[in-house]
Design an enzyme around this catalytic site. Structure first.
Site, PDB file in Angstrom:
ATOM      1  N   VAL A  77       0.855  -1.178   0.000  1.00  0.00           N
ATOM      2  CA  VAL A  77       0.000   0.000   0.000  1.00  0.00           C
ATOM      3  C   VAL A  77       0.898   1.236   0.000  1.00  0.00           C
ATOM      4  O   VAL A  77       1.811   1.336   0.821  1.00  0.00           O
ATOM      5  CB  VAL A  77      -0.880  -0.003   1.268  1.00  0.00           C
ATOM      6  CG1 VAL A  77      -1.784   1.208   1.297  1.00  0.00           C
ATOM      7  CG2 VAL A  77      -1.692  -1.295   1.345  1.00  0.00           C
ATOM      8  N   CYS A  78       0.657   2.146  -0.902  1.00  0.00           N
ATOM      9  CA  CYS A  78       1.479   3.355  -0.978  1.00  0.00           C
ATOM     10  C   CYS A  78       1.311   4.199   0.277  1.00  0.00           C
ATOM     11  O   CYS A  78       0.187   4.568   0.642  1.00  0.00           O
ATOM     12  CB  CYS A  78       1.103   4.187  -2.195  1.00  0.00           C
ATOM     13  SG  CYS A  78       1.826   5.831  -2.148  1.00  0.00           S
ATOM     14  N   VAL A  79       2.415   4.530   0.916  1.00  0.00           N
ATOM     15  CA  VAL A  79       2.354   5.238   2.196  1.00  0.00           C
ATOM     16  C   VAL A  79       1.735   6.634   2.075  1.00  0.00           C
ATOM     17  O   VAL A  79       0.863   7.004   2.863  1.00  0.00           O
ATOM     18  CB  VAL A  79       3.741   5.284   2.898  1.00  0.00           C
ATOM     19  CG1 VAL A  79       4.788   5.993   2.055  1.00  0.00           C
ATOM     20  CG2 VAL A  79       3.641   5.958   4.265  1.00  0.00           C
TER      21      VAL A  79
END
Lengths: 119, 121, 98
Positions: A77-79
């Protein structure tokens, strides 16, 4: 063949999570490897363990977790996108991890094909 | 990661109405930091991302359009705009924030064919 | 190159843009783009023209879901998700026209 997948939309709102999942399943059934699924934009909402669909509906989040558990698919998941949308370590479903956009680039570099699902 | 691949980012969406343009820009910068061969393409409403004079104060959002000018500093110099998309929007190169290469549809199609990874947002 | 389209051609220009820019290759219609694979709508003429330059596929489960499985334009090939995977594997690259 080694696949990377990008999911850009949230679950239930848009079909892209379903399409991406069914693509992954078919690829694995054909003996390919799904190396990583990268969740970006509203796609980060696929990782919320607070998700509770009605009982007669598919559980999109748990479906991803199972893909990680059974086939070792790396769910990233992209931070930056996640923090913007209230997805953090404490509400992350099993099998997902939060990391940087570099993981998306790495998926592009290290896989044979990167397939994008979104709106 | 020693392997260098040809990455193309296809921008077909207008800015501000949705977050895609901004978040696409974030990926572009990271990709360049990984020393990949990066091209940016602006098609259809994506051309509007490059329109000069964007002022977002009144809608209380971040004006990220100056960031397109900073791309050069990250060695991202391959910016392509499709001629047909630009003309259909009544724009010309002088209306754009940055220097771009204008390509006809067919040339653009050939450029896409030559890429390893195509990401569209 | 495999071009993946997921929007109805009657409300969104993604397929039109793909047909304008791409010169050849495979096109796969998924999600709401499957309406382009059905005969009888206002886009059919453009689809028939496109068949000269492209090989066109449609994701059958998406077409079935929308009640149009029996109206595929002749010449458009239905595939399942396995076929979708094969198309991404046999083409050297792919692009989703989002």
């Amino acid at each position: 063949m080694k696949f990377g997948i990008v999911v850009n939309e949230g679950p239930y709102q848009h079909q892209s999570s379903d399409s991406a999942y069914l693509f992954c399943k078919a690829a694995i059934e054909k003996g390919h490897e799904v190396w990583r699924v990268f969740f970006y934009h509203d796609g980060v909402n696929n990782a919320s363990k607070l998700t509770e669909p009605p009982q007669d509906d598919r559980h999109i989040v748990n479906r991803w977790s199972k893909l990680n558990e059974e086939h070792g698919v790396d769910l990233v998941v992209c931070v930056a996108a996640a923090l913007r949308r209230g997805i953090q370590e404490e509400n992350l479903a099993k099998g997902f991890r939060i990391s940087g956009l570099g993981q998306l680039v790495e998926a592009g570099v290290k896989t044979d094909r990167l397939v994008v699902f979104g709106d | 990661m020693s392997d260098v691949k040809k990455f193309m980012f296809v921008n077909r969406k207008a800015p501000h109405g949705t977050i895609y343009a901004l978040e696409s820009l974030e990926v572009v910068l990271i990709t360049a930091a990984f020393d990949q061969d990066v091209s940016l393409v602006f098609l259809d409403d994506g051309v509007y991302q490059l329109k000069k004079g964007q002022q977002t104060k009144g809608i209380a959002t971040k004006n990220f359009s100056p960031a397109y000018r900073a791309l050069e500093g990250y060695d991202i110099e391959k910016l392509f705009v499709e001629k047909e998309s630009m003309e259909a929007r009544g724009l010309n190169e002088q209306d754009l924030l940055v220097d771009v290469t204008v390509l006809g549809s067919a040339e653009m199609g050939e450029l896409m064919d030559r890429q390893d990874v195509v990401l569209s947002f | 190159m495999l071009h993946i389209i997921n929007k109805s051609p009657l409300t969104n220009s993604a397929l039109d843009s793909c047909l304008r820019v791409a010169q050849s290759g495979d096109i796969l219609l998924i999600e709401d783009a499957v309406y382009a694979a059905a005969s009888g709508n206002a886009f059919e003429g453009k689809m028939r023209e496109a068949m000269g330059r492209f090989k066109i596929y449609v994701l059958l489960p998406d077409l079935e879901a929308r009640g149009l499985a029996d109206s595929i334009i002749t010449g458009v090939s239905p595939v399942d998700y396995g076929g979708f995977v094969d198309l991404t594997a046999t083409n050297k690259n792919c692009q989703s026209w989002l």
